[in-house]
Design a protein around this motif. Structure first.
Motif, PDB file in Angstrom:
ATOM      1  N   GLU A  45       0.968  -1.431  -0.103  1.00 36.75           N
ATOM      2  CA  GLU A  45      -0.065  -0.177  -0.106  1.00 36.75           C
ATOM      3  C   GLU A  45       1.012   1.307  -0.005  1.00 36.75           C
ATOM      4  N   ALA A  46       2.022   1.073   0.622  1.00 39.06           N
ATOM      5  CA  ALA A  46       2.997   2.406   0.775  1.00 39.06           C
ATOM      6  C   ALA A  46       3.560   2.916  -0.455  1.00 39.06           C
ATOM      7  N   VAL A  47       3.785   1.919  -1.690  1.00 34.94           N
ATOM      8  CA  VAL A  47       3.936   2.277  -2.755  1.00 34.94           C
ATOM      9  C   VAL A  47       2.960   2.046  -4.115  1.00 34.94           C
ATOM     10  N   ARG A  48       1.968   2.234  -3.512  1.00 39.35           N
ATOM     11  CA  ARG A  48       0.870   2.200  -4.574  1.00 39.35           C
ATOM     12  C   ARG A  48       0.889   3.284  -5.410  1.00 39.35           C
ATOM     13  N   GLY A  49       0.892   3.354  -6.762  1.00 41.47           N
ATOM     14  CA  GLY A  49       0.916   4.524  -7.545  1.00 41.47           C
ATOM     15  C   GLY A  49       2.441   4.976  -8.115  1.00 41.47           C
ATOM     16  N   LEU A  50       3.360   4.210  -7.401  1.00 38.86           N
ATOM     17  CA  LEU A  50       4.656   4.699  -7.607  1.00 38.86           C
ATOM     18  C   LEU A  50       5.115   4.329  -9.061  1.00 38.86           C
ATOM     19  N   GLU A  51       4.596   2.992  -9.562  1.00 41.73           N
ATOM     20  CA  GLU A  51       5.064   2.751 -10.681  1.00 41.73           C
ATOM     21  C   GLU A  51       4.577   3.724 -12.038  1.00 41.73           C
ATOM     22  N   GLY A  52       3.860   4.758 -11.712  1.00 39.45           N
ATOM     23  CA  GLY A  52       3.461   5.645 -12.596  1.00 39.45           C
ATOM     24  C   GLY A  52       4.474   6.706 -12.881  1.00 39.45           C
ATOM     25  N   PHE A  53       5.623   6.576 -11.956  1.00 36.10           N
ATOM     26  CA  PHE A  53       6.777   7.894 -12.018  1.00 36.10           C
ATOM     27  C   PHE A  53       7.943   7.029 -12.787  1.00 36.10           C
TER      28      PHE A  53
END
Length: 234
Positions: A45-53
């Motif tokens: 949950e702490a890295v959710r969305g980080l893959e978009g950067f």
């Protein structure tokens, strides 16, 4: 009010010692490293969305440069080590708080496995085991400043070396690490104030010790042996 700063992760790289690490992040994109979170921070949950950067900031500790005191001036290696500048006008590791900041390319986010999530990054200028204090996304519209000036670094031309590594020696390095090694050597790992063509330098990388000499703008690899093996007799 004092606050406790927690080590949230550690970076695992091919550098077991400081010598040879690129002087800035992003100079050798072929370098691959992995950010492994400490157990209490291993949350997908702490890295959710980080893959978009495409890139991230790492806030980390100069763990091998911790000192009790500090000096208001330092000798930047880029100036040959013979000129003093203010510590806050440099990126010296010897600071009141031994904190580093690096922008690295995010190669991928791996969520599975017992140590997950893992962040695979490229171009990191950190030693193996470096403590990470925080991770933030790099945001181009706010973080990129093409018009920025670089102070004293603008006055010192960036210099790279031609690298001569005989194929039999290069084959002693794991195949997937060879491009990164050649890139690191081309960045000239030596201190800027050393320029003795007879001196043999050594650096540890990816489980091997690489020994080399530099004459002019050419670096020649002399020996590649398993890490810790003594130099060949002269």
């Amino acid at each position: 009010m004092d606050h406790t700063v927690h080590v949230i992760a550690r970076l695992h790289s091919d550098f077991s010692t400081k010598f040879g690490i690129p002087r800035q992040s992003g100079l050798v994109d072929a370098l691959r490293s992995t950010v492994i979170f400490e157990p209490e921070f291993r949350s997908s949950e702490a890295v959710r969305g980080l893959e978009g950067f495409s890139h991230i900031w790492l806030l980390w500790q100069f763990s091998r440069a911790v000192r009790d005191g500090w000096s208001p001036t330092v000798r930047p290696p880029r100036l040959g080590g013979n000129r003093r500048l203010g510590v806050f006008a440099s990126r010296s590791p010897f600071r009141p708080n031994p904190i580093g900041l690096s922008a690295v390319r995010l190669v991928g986010v791996e969520l599975g496995g017992g140590d997950g999530p893992l962040l695979h990054v490229a171009g990191a200028d950190l030693m193996d085991g470096t403590p990470i204090y925080d991770i933030k996304p790099y945001i181009p519209y706010a973080d990129a400043h093409p018009e920025a000036t670089g102070g004293f670094t603008d006055a010192v031309p960036r210099r790279t070396l031609a690298v001569d590594c005989p194929p039999p020696l290069l084959e002693a390095v794991p195949a997937e690490k060879r491009g990164a090694l050649l890139g690191v050597l081309a960045e000239d790992p030596r201190p800027s104030y050393q320029n003795d063509p007879r001196r043999v330098y050594g650096m540890s990388f990816a489980g091997v010790d690489v020994r080399f000499t530099v004459e002019g703008d050419r670096l020649t690899v002399r020996e590649v042996v398993p890490q810790g093996e003594p130099p060949a007799a002269v």
